[in-house]
Design an enzyme around this catalytic site. Structure first.
Site, short mmCIF file in Angstrom:
data_model
loop_
_atom_site.label_atom_id
_atom_site.label_comp_id
_atom_site.label_asym_id
_atom_site.label_seq_id
_atom_site.Cartn_x
_atom_site.Cartn_y
_atom_site.Cartn_z
CG LEU A 129 -2.15 -1.08 1.17
CD1 LEU A 129 -2.97 -0.95 2.30
CD2 LEU A 129 -3.04 -0.90 -0.07
NE ARG A 130 4.76 0.47 -3.80
CZ ARG A 130 5.45 -0.65 -3.67
NH1 ARG A 130 6.00 -1.29 -2.67
NH2 ARG A 130 5.73 -1.52 -4.80
CG HIS A 153 6.57 -13.45 -4.32
ND1 HIS A 153 7.70 -14.19 -3.95
CD2 HIS A 153 6.44 -12.40 -3.90
CE1 HIS A 153 8.46 -13.35 -3.17
NE2 HIS A 153 7.61 -12.15 -3.22
CG ASP A 187 4.13 -9.23 -5.06
OD1 ASP A 187 4.20 -8.13 -4.41
OD2 ASP A 187 5.20 -9.58 -5.65
CG ASN A 208 8.14 -3.28 0.68
OD1 ASN A 208 6.86 -3.43 0.86
ND2 ASN A 208 8.55 -3.67 -0.40
CG HIS A 217 6.82 0.42 -8.40
ND1 HIS A 217 7.23 0.49 -7.47
CD2 HIS A 217 6.78 -1.06 -8.78
CE1 HIS A 217 7.67 -0.53 -6.83
NE2 HIS A 217 7.39 -1.56 -7.69
CG HIS A 270 11.19 -11.96 -1.26
ND1 HIS A 270 10.50 -10.88 -2.12
CD2 HIS A 270 12.39 -12.32 -1.71
CE1 HIS A 270 11.23 -10.82 -3.04
NE2 HIS A 270 12.32 -11.71 -2.95
CG ASN A 302 12.55 -10.16 -6.84
OD1 ASN A 302 12.69 -11.02 -7.22
ND2 ASN A 302 12.86 -9.59 -5.94
O1 DOR Z 1 8.20 -7.15 -7.71
C1 DOR Z 1 8.08 -7.23 -6.45
N1 DOR Z 1 7.56 -5.74 -5.94
N2 DOR Z 1 8.51 -7.99 -5.70
C2 DOR Z 1 8.64 -7.88 -4.37
O2 DOR Z 1 9.08 -8.73 -3.53
C3 DOR Z 1 8.45 -6.40 -3.89
C4 DOR Z 1 7.62 -5.53 -4.56
C5 DOR Z 1 7.69 -4.30 -4.21
O3 DOR Z 1 7.39 -3.78 -3.07
O4 DOR Z 1 7.46 -3.35 -5.17
#
Ligand code: DOR
Length: 436
Positions: free
Chosen positions: A64-65, A235, A310, A95, A314, A182, A283
């Site tokens: 959710l950033r 994932h 996931d 994160n 961005h 992960h 990822n």
């Molecule tokens: O593709 C990914 N994006 N894999 C992850 O494990 C983290 C995630 C992200 O936080 O953007």
């Protein structure tokens, strides 16, 4: 307390349409022609036209950033995407910036989720301080906080030190917590940009080899068995991982291990690299046809327990750049159902009961939620999603509720449209619009 009548729905897509009367937060009645009963006295009728009704979806893996990258997503915009995608609960990954490795941050995210009120937002706590993999975070304090954190993950990073992983499994065991790993052995993925295979080699992209995932999954199954802790694998992306999980789950003494697969790993392959479009960078990376087919089979037979998005929004500047500089990640909340219908239902691998199992029931069980993932039955909490199984829609990233627009499914026609979502009896999304 409001009363909502869901008119002409088919629980799990089975049988003739019936009506579902929601009274306050629970399902009060299920049967044909309920609106004819004057005593029903409802505040709203949702005309569902024979839509499938399932328990609301639960996403164990959402980014959710907030805090830190509110230009990519916020609790509010991500909650809207979740409600529109049929979700009633999401687990917000740790994160963020600052990292959710303490009670203050997890309580902030939890509170924002409650204020927005579109979906239950459960913060995931980091396993290690700052996601650095060196020192356990204050797991117990996060558990005892108002957010009552139960799932812990350094997602985006692997808890690669086996001793730290062991301690995390032992410590979370004491309060019924889950460590969501992960799985990526970092020594094998230095500089990795894409699945290690012919496509990456041809394009000159450094490879991310399957054993980097598989080695950690095997190690952590053994550690879960040894410690009696509870492990969840994030994932899953390779056939080999599915085989390891199948082997582990077949053992009598197997520890409590569960796993998720993303919608994108059920559909897309590294053939997508051809375009060099960073929207396809993720990822773990997109893998091969054989992996995709193995993951579908593993999800159908329960080797992989559930689907998790996931969802990784961005900002444009982090995706509209050259491949090596782009951040990994894809939008997922509003397209997950469509991809699951396309890859699992239309292929005959899952029926609607199966969809409820992998998108709602199992994720709720894994996270220890008692009010989500429940059967569509009288007396149960009215956390529900109504799906038109025949409707097709075209994905337009710019039209999705997320702030980021990085959908790899852009322009694709997907089956299965969310008609409405209800959270504890309140309609949170209806006909493509959220309701606050
Ligand atoms: O593709 C990914 N994006 N894999 C992850 O494990 C983290 C995630 C992200 O936080 O953007």
């Amino acid at each position: 307390m409001s009363r909502v009548l869901l008119k002409d729905v088919r629980p799990y897509g089975v049988g003739d349409p019936v009506d579902v009367l929601v009274d306050g937060e629970v399902i009060a009645e299920i049967g044909p022609g309920l609106e004819l009963d004057p005593a029903a006295n409802v505040d709203e009728i949702v005309h569902a036209g024979g839509a499938v009704v399932l328990p609301g979806f639960v996403d164990l893996h959402t980014h959710l950033r907030e805090p830190g990258r509110e230009d990519a997503e916020t609790v509010e915009t991500g909650s809207a995407a979740a409600a529109l995608g049929g979700y009633t609960a999401v687990f917000a990954m740790a994160n963020t910036d600052p990292v959710a490795d303490n009670a203050v941050i997890v309580e902030h995210v939890w509170r924002r989720g409650r204020e927005v009120g579109l979906v239950d937002v459960h913060p995931v706590g980091a396993v290690t301080v700052g996601l650095k993999g060196e020192k356990l975070a204050e797991l117990g304090t996060m558990r005892r906080s108002a957010a009552e954190v139960r799932v812990f993950s350094d997602d985006g990073h692997c808890v690669h030190d086996p001793l730290i992983m062991r301690r995390a499994l032992e410590y979370t065991k004491s309060f019924g917590g889950v460590v969501a790993q992960h799985a990526e052995e970092p020594r094998l993925t230095v500089g990795a940009q894409a699945h290690e295979g012919a496509n990456a080699a041809r394009l000159g992209l450094a490879g991310w080899p399957a054993p980097a995932e598989e080695a950690i999954v095997a190690r952590d199954c053994l550690l879960a068995g040894h410690t009696g802790g509870t492990l969840h694998i994030c994932h899953v992306s390779t056939e080999g991982t599915a085989e390891i999980l199948r082997w582990w789950k077949s053992r009598e003494a197997a520890g409590r291990v569960s796993a998720e697969v993303t919608p994108h790993h059920l559909l897309l392959t590294d053939d997508r690299l051809e375009t060099y479009d960073p929207v396809n960078k993720v990822n773990p990376p997109l893998r091969t046809d054989a992996d995709v087919l193995a993951l579908r089979r593993a999800l159908a037979d329960g080797t992989v327990d559930c689907v998790a998005t996931d969802h990784a929004p961005h900002a444009a500047q982090d995706k509209d750049c050259e491949w090596s500089a782009a951040k990994p990640g894809m939008l997922g909340l509003q397209t997950a159902l469509g991809i699951v219908v396309q890859t699992m239902v239309r292929t005959g691998l899952l029926d609607w009961r199966g969809v409820a199992r992998v998108m709602s029931q199992r994720p709720a069980e894994i996270a220890g939620l008692t009010d989500q993932g429940r059967p569509v039955a009288v007396g149960e909490p009215a956390n529900l999603v109504l799906v038109d199984p025949d409707a097709e829609w075209t994905v337009r990233g710019a039209e999705l509720a997320s702030l980021g627009e990085n959908s790899p499914f852009e322009g694709m026609q997907l089956p299965g449209r969310v008609v409405a979502t209800l959270l504890r009896g309140k309609v949170t999304a209806h006909e493509g619009k959220v309701r606050r």
